[in-house]
Design an enzyme around this catalytic site. Structure first.
Site, PDB file in Angstrom:
ATOM      1  N   SER A  14       0.818  -1.218   0.000  1.00 34.18           N
ATOM      2  CA  SER A  14       0.000   0.000   0.000  1.00 34.18           C
ATOM      3  C   SER A  14       0.849   1.263   0.000  1.00 34.18           C
ATOM      4  CB  SER A  14      -0.924   0.023   1.224  1.00 34.18           C
ATOM      5  OG  SER A  14      -1.643   1.251   1.266  1.00 34.18           O
ATOM      6  N   LYS A  65     -13.172  -5.456   3.717  1.00 29.64           N
ATOM      7  CA  LYS A  65     -14.139  -4.414   3.361  1.00 29.64           C
ATOM      8  C   LYS A  65     -15.582  -4.788   3.708  1.00 29.64           C
ATOM      9  CE  LYS A  65     -11.377  -2.232  -0.240  1.00 29.64           C
ATOM     10  NZ  LYS A  65     -11.395  -1.565  -1.548  1.00 29.64           N
ATOM     11  N   ALA A 126     -14.422 -11.388  -7.799  1.00 27.90           N
ATOM     12  CA  ALA A 126     -15.726 -11.208  -7.159  1.00 27.90           C
ATOM     13  C   ALA A 126     -15.598 -10.748  -5.707  1.00 27.90           C
ATOM     14  CB  ALA A 126     -16.528 -12.516  -7.212  1.00 27.90           C
ATOM     15  N   THR A 151     -13.895 -19.085  -8.122  1.00 28.18           N
ATOM     16  CA  THR A 151     -14.957 -19.738  -7.353  1.00 28.18           C
ATOM     17  C   THR A 151     -16.280 -19.151  -7.820  1.00 28.18           C
ATOM     18  OG1 THR A 151     -13.455 -19.883  -5.462  1.00 28.18           O
ATOM     19  CG2 THR A 151     -15.797 -20.280  -5.034  1.00 28.18           C
TER      20      THR A 151
END
Length: 274
Positions: A14, A65, A126, A151
């Site tokens: 980050s 998140k 996803a 998945t």
């Protein structure tokens, strides 16, 4: 001096501290912004630290998140719709979850001059930021959003979730699930997986037959050019990494915490050139 954090796992890549500390200095704000690697069991403690004003705000990144939501008091509308939070703050002794990824993605795409309206969008992944990207794509009137994830059930869940929460018949038709490895016809392909954070990472997907003049977009900004983007460029396609999305979502977080809209210029952009 007020303390701010970005938390996630992994978090070493980050560059949020470089950006936020630059804006803190530029706006003469007495504060520090650091990164901290945490685990799921640390999320509750994080919110306690904010309520105790040990920390005055935090950015939440992969893989927390969604998981952070159960420890928050309230969500803004976009955070609630996407069930994804990347910014938390204390307001009236309540911890509020915000989503600045939606606006970050929208502004980044607008900066490229590319119009997503009525375009076919192929989204890889996803998790993480994908719910925010789907919501932004729907707002920007993409004609179809094709989701593909290793998945499949995670992609199925997102389609079912947005169909339910937005309660619009058109959503069912707009979001299509593609089997991993199958490459559909698209105008834009978005890598929203974490594959590419390491320089040797490869998606191992065959884009050789998609043609030219497509738009390859990667949410990853460090490294600046992933193998996914290199592949797109070698096939004569337009490419863009996630740097501007990262900057715009960070600017929204900064505004939430400090009530100041930070300046975004070439100097800010160069901070992230690693």
């Amino acid at each position: 001096m007020k303390k701010y954090l970005v938390v996630g796992n992994p978090i070493a890549h980050s560059l949020s501290p470089e950006l936020h500390n630059y804006w803190l200095r530029k706006n003469n704000i007495q504060g520090t912004y650091k990164k901290e690697e945490i685990n799921s069991e640390d999320l509750k403690k994080l919110t306690t630290r904010i309520k105790d004003k040990e920390i005055f705000g935090a950015n939440i990144t992969v893989p927390f998140k969604r998981e952070i939501i159960s420890y928050l008091d309230e969500l803004t509308s976009e955070a609630k719709t996407t069930q994804s939070v990347n910014t938390i703050t204390l307001e009236n002794n309540k911890i509020i979850g915000h989503n600045t990824d939606v606006k970050g993605f929208e502004n980044a795409i607008k900066d490229t001059g590319y119009n997503l309206e009525e375009k076919k969008i192929f989204v890889l992944g996803a998790g993480g930021v994908v719910p925010s990207i789907i919501f932004a794509l729907l707002k920007m009137k993409a004609s179809v959003i094709m989701l593909s994830n290793r998945t499949r059930k995670k992609a199925d869940y997102l389609k079912d979730y947005f169909t339910s929460v937005l309660a619009e018949d058109e959503i069912q038709k707009k979001i299509i699930i593609n089997e991993w490895g199958d490459i559909p016809k698209f105008d834009v392909v978005i890598n929203a997986t974490s594959v590419g954070l390491k320089k040797d990472d490869k998606l191992n997907l065959d884009f050789s037959k998609v043609g030219k003049d497509k738009f390859f977009y990667d949410v990853i900004y460090n490294p600046a050019e992933t193998n996914f983007l290199k592949n797109g460029k070698n096939l004569s396609n337009f490419t863009e990494n996630g740097k501007k999305m990262f900057i715009y979502q960070a600017a929204e977080s900064f505004k939430i915490w400090h009530n100041i809209k930070p300046e975004i210029n070439d100097e800010v952009s160069k901070l992230l050139d690693q």
